[in-house]
Design a protein around this motif. Structure first.
Motif, mmCIF file in Angstrom:
data_model
loop_
_atom_site.group_PDB
_atom_site.id
_atom_site.type_symbol
_atom_site.label_atom_id
_atom_site.label_comp_id
_atom_site.label_asym_id
_atom_site.label_seq_id
_atom_site.Cartn_x
_atom_site.Cartn_y
_atom_site.Cartn_z
ATOM 1 N N TYR A 2 1.577 1.483 0.362
ATOM 2 C CA TYR A 2 1.647 0.653 1.564
ATOM 3 C C TYR A 2 0.266 0.550 2.214
ATOM 4 O O TYR A 2 -0.246 -0.539 2.469
ATOM 5 N N ASN A 3 -0.322 1.701 2.505
ATOM 6 C CA ASN A 3 -1.583 1.717 3.254
ATOM 7 C C ASN A 3 -2.759 1.181 2.442
ATOM 8 O O ASN A 3 -3.624 0.491 2.991
ATOM 9 N N ALA A 4 -2.794 1.455 1.145
ATOM 10 C CA ALA A 4 -3.885 0.927 0.316
ATOM 11 C C ALA A 4 -3.813 -0.598 0.252
ATOM 12 O O ALA A 4 -4.843 -1.276 0.368
ATOM 13 N N PHE A 5 -2.608 -1.145 0.085
ATOM 14 C CA PHE A 5 -2.462 -2.601 0.041
ATOM 15 C C PHE A 5 -2.848 -3.213 1.391
ATOM 16 O O PHE A 5 -3.566 -4.214 1.452
ATOM 17 N N ALA A 6 -2.377 -2.594 2.475
ATOM 18 C CA ALA A 6 -2.711 -3.104 3.818
ATOM 19 C C ALA A 6 -4.232 -3.118 4.012
ATOM 20 O O ALA A 6 -4.786 -4.107 4.509
ATOM 21 N N GLU A 7 -4.892 -2.046 3.609
ATOM 22 C CA GLU A 7 -6.359 -1.991 3.752
ATOM 23 C C GLU A 7 -7.043 -3.054 2.913
ATOM 24 O O GLU A 7 -7.975 -3.714 3.386
ATOM 25 N N ARG A 8 -6.586 -3.236 1.669
ATOM 26 C CA ARG A 8 -7.207 -4.249 0.800
ATOM 27 C C ARG A 8 -7.050 -5.657 1.370
ATOM 28 O O ARG A 8 -7.899 -6.511 1.152
ATOM 29 N N ARG A 9 -5.974 -5.885 2.094
ATOM 30 C CA ARG A 9 -5.687 -7.225 2.623
ATOM 31 C C ARG A 9 -6.038 -7.382 4.101
ATOM 32 O O ARG A 9 -5.751 -8.401 4.708
ATOM 33 N N VAL A 21 12.010 12.621 -4.660
ATOM 34 C CA VAL A 21 11.989 11.756 -3.477
ATOM 35 C C VAL A 21 10.723 12.015 -2.660
ATOM 36 O O VAL A 21 10.105 11.082 -2.144
ATOM 37 N N GLN A 22 10.306 13.272 -2.572
ATOM 38 C CA GLN A 22 9.084 13.592 -1.842
ATOM 39 C C GLN A 22 7.871 12.932 -2.509
ATOM 40 O O GLN A 22 7.013 12.364 -1.829
ATOM 41 N N LYS A 23 7.822 12.963 -3.832
ATOM 42 C CA LYS A 23 6.728 12.299 -4.557
ATOM 43 C C LYS A 23 6.778 10.792 -4.326
ATOM 44 O O LYS A 23 5.742 10.151 -4.115
ATOM 45 N N ALA A 24 7.978 10.223 -4.387
ATOM 46 C CA ALA A 24 8.141 8.775 -4.168
ATOM 47 C C ALA A 24 7.709 8.403 -2.754
ATOM 48 O O ALA A 24 7.034 7.386 -2.554
ATOM 49 N N TYR A 25 8.081 9.222 -1.796
ATOM 50 C CA TYR A 25 7.743 8.975 -0.397
ATOM 51 C C TYR A 25 6.228 8.957 -0.196
ATOM 52 O O TYR A 25 5.673 8.055 0.426
ATOM 53 N N GLY A 26 5.552 9.940 -0.758
ATOM 54 C CA GLY A 26 4.098 9.989 -0.652
ATOM 55 C C GLY A 26 3.423 8.827 -1.367
ATOM 56 O O GLY A 26 2.509 8.199 -0.830
ATOM 57 N N ARG A 27 3.899 8.525 -2.560
ATOM 58 C CA ARG A 27 3.320 7.412 -3.335
ATOM 59 C C ARG A 27 3.566 6.088 -2.618
ATOM 60 O O ARG A 27 2.681 5.224 -2.580
ATOM 61 N N ALA A 28 4.739 5.911 -2.053
ATOM 62 C CA ALA A 28 5.063 4.667 -1.340
ATOM 63 C C ALA A 28 4.157 4.494 -0.121
ATOM 64 O O ALA A 28 3.674 3.387 0.145
ATOM 65 N N ALA A 42 9.130 -4.901 4.131
ATOM 66 C CA ALA A 42 10.211 -4.587 3.191
ATOM 67 C C ALA A 42 9.970 -3.228 2.532
ATOM 68 O O ALA A 42 10.900 -2.431 2.379
ATOM 69 N N LEU A 43 8.727 -2.956 2.160
ATOM 70 C CA LEU A 43 8.396 -1.650 1.592
ATOM 71 C C LEU A 43 8.632 -0.552 2.623
ATOM 72 O O LEU A 43 9.158 0.521 2.294
ATOM 73 N N ASP A 99 6.040 2.849 -9.853
ATOM 74 C CA ASP A 99 6.063 4.319 -9.843
ATOM 75 C C ASP A 99 7.087 4.845 -8.845
ATOM 76 O O ASP A 99 7.862 5.758 -9.149
ATOM 77 N N VAL A 100 7.082 4.275 -7.653
ATOM 78 C CA VAL A 100 8.011 4.714 -6.604
ATOM 79 C C VAL A 100 9.444 4.484 -7.052
ATOM 80 O O VAL A 100 10.299 5.360 -6.922
ATOM 81 N N ARG A 101 9.689 3.302 -7.575
ATOM 82 C CA ARG A 101 11.056 2.984 -7.991
ATOM 83 C C ARG A 101 11.516 3.917 -9.107
ATOM 84 O O ARG A 101 12.672 4.349 -9.125
#
Length: 150
Positions: A62-69, A51-58, A13-14, A129-131
């Protein structure tokens, strides 16, 4: 559904929101090339930059959460700005539509309670932050389009 499956659904979804931000950036980039210098500066400050900042933060979220899990990370690719347009307004309207879609995806994700049930504080903070960045661009987009060329 397992917790791992639910977390992957959350990431999917993200990713939909991230893909919409990529569309917005591509179309804003095309519009930039067709605008006068003053409008280019405004586009950078009011729409492209947030939008560029949001894109990078998103992506980092995404990747930090995936790595943690222990889930697969992902590299997000640039996307096409769509069919060629001669008018910067057409590109800008496409970009604003993509920003709207990105915000809708983020709202749906947050409203789903998945980030609370299957996420963690870092994920929720990243989404917030992204939102906020996407909402800022969305709020400014109407004024930008209304005053374009003035």
């Amino acid at each position: 559904m397992s917790d791992a499956d639910a977390r992957q659904d959350l990431l999917d979804a993200l990713a939909e929101g991230i893909d919409e931000m990529a569309k917005a950036l591509a179309t804003f980039g095309e519009a930039y090339e067709l605008l006068d210098e003053n409008s280019q500066d405004r586009l950078e400050d009011e729409l492209f930059g947030p939008v560029q900042k949001a894109y990078g933060r998103a992506q980092r979220t995404y990747n930090a959460f995936a790595e943690r899990r222990g889930l697969p990370t992902r590299t997000f690719s640039e996307v096409s700005p769509g069919t060629h347009a001669r008018s910067p307004r057409e590109y800008l309207e496409r970009g604003v539509e993509a920003v709207d879609e990105a915000e809708e995806r983020l709202i749906e994700l947050q409203d789903s309670m998945m980030p609370v049930t299957y996420g963690d504080p870092e994920l929720r903070a990243g989404l917030a932050d992204v939102r906020a960045l996407v909402a800022s661009a969305r709020e400014r987009s109407g004024d930008f389009l209304r005053t374009l060329g003035r």
